[in-house]
Design an enzyme around this catalytic site. Structure first.
Site, short mmCIF file in Angstrom:
data_model
loop_
_atom_site.label_atom_id
_atom_site.label_comp_id
_atom_site.label_asym_id
_atom_site.label_seq_id
_atom_site.Cartn_x
_atom_site.Cartn_y
_atom_site.Cartn_z
N HIS A 124 0.82 -1.13 -0.10
CA HIS A 124 0.03 -0.16 -0.25
C HIS A 124 0.85 1.12 0.10
O HIS A 124 0.80 2.07 -0.93
CB HIS A 124 -0.78 0.18 1.18
CG HIS A 124 -1.73 1.19 1.37
ND1 HIS A 124 -3.29 1.24 1.04
CD2 HIS A 124 -1.61 2.48 1.83
CE1 HIS A 124 -3.71 2.42 1.22
NE2 HIS A 124 -3.07 3.02 2.12
N GLU A 125 1.74 1.17 0.89
CA GLU A 125 2.73 2.61 1.01
C GLU A 125 3.69 2.80 -0.04
O GLU A 125 3.93 3.51 -0.69
CB GLU A 125 3.51 2.47 2.46
CG GLU A 125 2.51 2.50 3.58
CD GLU A 125 1.62 3.47 3.53
OE1 GLU A 125 1.68 4.78 2.85
OE2 GLU A 125 0.38 3.41 4.29
N HIS A 167 1.76 4.58 -2.88
CA HIS A 167 1.91 6.03 -2.72
C HIS A 167 3.36 6.59 -3.00
O HIS A 167 3.58 7.50 -3.81
CB HIS A 167 1.87 6.28 -1.01
CG HIS A 167 0.40 6.37 -0.57
ND1 HIS A 167 -0.66 7.08 -1.20
CD2 HIS A 167 -0.22 5.66 0.38
CE1 HIS A 167 -1.89 6.98 -0.57
NE2 HIS A 167 -1.55 5.97 0.33
N GLU A 214 -4.38 8.09 -3.10
CA GLU A 214 -5.00 6.58 -2.41
C GLU A 214 -5.33 5.90 -3.81
O GLU A 214 -5.38 4.58 -3.32
CB GLU A 214 -6.25 6.99 -1.50
CG GLU A 214 -6.55 5.99 -0.92
CD GLU A 214 -5.86 5.74 0.22
OE1 GLU A 214 -5.09 6.50 0.60
OE2 GLU A 214 -6.15 4.61 0.77
#
Lengths: 500, 500
Positions: free
Chosen positions: A263-264, A267, A293
């Site tokens: 997820h990170e 980003h 997001e």
């Protein structure tokens, strides 16, 4: 004119660096700072906030922007210089609307509230934050009043998702909810998936190594970043050459570190992909919360929780955790990491029910701001919505209104819609990438992410905040924001998984 | 008056925090920053330097100091308020003498020179830095000229060792050299000690754990600090609640990490021991380079390389490295970590010959500043002095004039005397501590450091920079700076070791 432009760039570059120095103070606080460094760190962060705000509202910037206005008009709107001047002006005018003394008071209140929440949550005691939250609601309304608006929440939403308003988000979310709720219901009727295979003991070191290997192959550049441990995973940036991520590891849950890390990384790939020409300017950041997001969710869910991804990685994961997963077939593992189960905690929620959590908060924020709901009644309102929307109930506020940090560290309003906008956009962008490169799913099945990453860089990442979110969405995906690809994706994925 | 004092404290506290934010940027650069973060980090450090200098020379501080002057005179000189005003005034007046534009130009030159040195050293090519160094010599002279002085080097020495001058350091060093040289000669005649027992393979993880255990027992407070790895070990501080150290580990040399870690711990114990009342003020730092170094050397050498220390720790070290040290007697180990051998590299030098290295640099600095020596002749002058003072020769500048970073990252002048002043003071303070607590050596033999640490806190550390170095030395040790205890210590220790 070039002189003035260079002078503007110098000012903007200093504002950019000051902001990023604050980000380093925060990163260190969350990763390595010893316990007793906290008091001074609070002072240092407050001081950097003040200096950054002073720099960003320096009247010299205003004068330069005025003087450059006719030059700007002489340029194509999407040229670098015109974009820079436009985005800088937007930021300057926004910063200027709010008096520094008000900002300082509000920020100091947010800090106090955060510390109260840190005690209130484990004590399961909403009364410890109720007064704080009432003041936060006041501050949020006052802040919004500095800006023109139709709905009092609009300026707060615009803060992170430029151009979105209550009038656009409400029908969008209603549409999504109408299609989600029946799907969740059908899935729930099929009974729970057995996910015990990812709930065994998985040594931290092996989890860490596996995660590193995955995100390297996804394209995360370790010459321009690093991965560390924190309590709450996040991505942060100190320059386009230094985009760091953090994660957390649970030894009794394989999915925690793995999907937080991916997820990170999503980003971070966005930030690492911004054109290096934008370094030191306000163009060097993501276009909005929702667009940002969309990238964390695209990599986490559409890629990282896909069957094809694990066709490649599951044998490697089995080799790493021979004892725990050696006898678990890929299908069982795939079902385990995609288990749907209505639950109380947003950050633990599955892909399907996650948006219901977000929409509860969004609606409650509007009720509070509109004065329909009093802060003292918030815990009960929260429980009622969880009962009706998700069918779950817990009398403890620590599993309810105290669970998320957002309202205890910032505004009430505008804090949550970006999560669901991101989910919606993740499918819309992935869809566009697949139209351009139909072989992407096949490549992912072979552990290759170059085409997908390349398309995203070319069509999204490089532009930073050069375009408004809506222009960027149109440009990259060929259509305005639409919920269709996301619903289609969920229906296909969970329809197959749960045979509904 | 209290209002004005509080306003002064507010300004000083901001200056303090800004300085420490710069220190965090440096720490991160040396520990965790990814490679490509360097360009922005350079900008960020430059910007923080500028902002810090602006804050420290803010005319408001000058006005407040003037307005507080009669209040200051009404107070006992060693009261907190009087000390604060006095030290703040000294710093303010010093900062004000040097124009900001000159500082900026000089700092930017130092950065360029550092980058040139980073390339010149491994290339063994002095010509790559000669021009830079000539400019550095000019800058150093110009900087010194902003201050009243007898000798051009005096302001540069005063910068780190307040109150010391060429006129005081020269005879002191001459005295030390006169007594050192015959001792070194006698020791050298005894032939080399066999130190192969500390040159085996020692796994990093075990070295790290052992070092942590030692410095915890010494009193390093991990709630207010942490230990990380860097290329060059250092101590840094972001507040009195956050005093960090770094070290480096060589798997083929047990002494490297061990004594570097203890050395930096000595610096850190000093900073951690400063009165918490001084937090956020210019009193919250060590009194001088020399006094600071006295603490790193006291803990590293007088404690860490003493026989008594290892009576306690050697069995533990043997248990950690059973294979490597199990059959090595304590006496052989003790001799190995105290081996004297004239060598080329200062940072590798033993306790006895170390000062000869420092004095060579001190003399060369004076020759350069006085115009007796040209930069182009420096490499040869360096070699000549090493031949005559230490009896060693190497034609390679990487092992000569290019070995130390100091002249390539700051002034020529004032950069080195603190090391030897520190050695001298380490024995003077230790002597005073032993007079007050004769049982200290016995306690150390039992791995107890409380009495020593307590005496140092009470008589030295707590005072930060409240007193001038000379007042502090007098107050803590009962006499002015004297070389006697140090010479006595060396003669006894190495006399016994080498039976001379």
């Amino acid at each position: 004119m070039q002189d003035k432009l260079n002078e503007l760039k110098r000012h903007l570059s200093e504002a950019y660096d000051l902001w990023n120095i604050g980000a380093l103070l925060n990163w260190d606080q969350s990763t390595f700072m010893p316990k007793n460094g906290a008091a001074a760190r609070g002072r240092q962060l407050g001081l950097m906030g003040k200096i950054t705000h002073e720099k960003r509202t320096d009247p010299k910037i205003g004068r330069l922007l005025d003087e450059l206005s006719s030059y700007e008009k002489s340029l194509p709107a999407d040229s670098f210089d015109a974009s820079l001047i436009r985005v800088a002006r937007r930021q300057y005018e926004k910063d200027l609307r709010v008096p520094a003394s008000f900002m300082a008071k509000m920020m100091s209140h947010f800090t106090d509230t955060y510390h109260a929440w840190v005690e209130a949550r484990p004590a399961n005691d909403f009364s410890k934050v109720q007064n704080h939250l009432e003041k936060t609601l006041d501050f949020s309304r006052q802040y919004a009043e500095f800006f023109p608006h139709d709905h009092i929440a609009d300026p707060l939403i615009d803060e992170s998702d430029e151009g979105m308003t209550v009038a656009t988000v409400r029908p969008l979310f209603a549409d999504l909810r109408n299609q989600l709720v029946p799907l969740v219901k059908k899935v729930a009727e099929q009974g729970a998936i057995d996910d015990s295979c990812v709930m065994k003991h998985f040594p931290e070191k092996d989890q860490w190594e596996f995660g590193l290997q995955v995100i390297k192959q996804m394209g995360y550049d370790f010459d321009r970043g690093r991965l560390d441990k924190t309590h709450h995973p996040f991505m942060t940036k100190f320059s386009l050459g230094d985009v760091r991520i953090t994660t957390r590891v649970k030894e009794n849950n394989l999915t925690e570190a793995l999907f937080s890390t991916i997820h990170e990384t999503g980003h971070a790939l966005y930030e690492q992909g911004i054109s290096m020409d934008f370094e030191g300017t306000p163009l060097a950041e993501g276009a909005s919360s929702g667009v940002h997001e969309s990238q964390s969710r695209l990599w986490e869910n559409l890629v990282g929780r896909s069957y094809g991804f694990w066709e490649h990685y599951y044998p490697k994961l089995q080799a790493t955790f021979k004892e725990q997963l050696g006898n678990v077939p890929l299908d069982s593992f795939y079902r385990a990491i995609n288990k749907v189960e209505p639950s109380l905690i947003r950050t633990d929620a599955d892909e399907l029910t996650y948006n219901l959590h977000v929409m509860i908060r969004f609606d409650l924020e509007l009720d509070l701001l509109e004065g329909k709901l009093a802060v003292k009644d918030l815990p009960e309102a929260w429980r009622a919505r969880y009962k009706s929307d998700l069918g779950v109930f817990d009398p403890r506020d620590e599993n309810g209104v105290l669970q998320d940090v957002h309202w205890y560290a910032g505004y009430i309003g505008g804090a949550f819609q970006g999560y669901t906008l991101g989910n919606i956009l993740s499918a819309q962008f992935y869809d566009a990438a697949l139209r351009a490169n139909p072989s992407i799913p096949n490549q992912i099945r072979n552990g290759e992410f170059g085409s997908l990453h390349g398309w995203l860089k070319e069509n999204l990442y490089q532009y930073g905040s050069q375009y408004s979110p809506s222009d960027l969405i149109q440009k990259a995906s060929g259509s305005p924001l639409t919920v269709k690809p996301y619903i289609a994706y969920l229906q296909e994925k969970f329809g197959n998984l749960y045979r509904v």
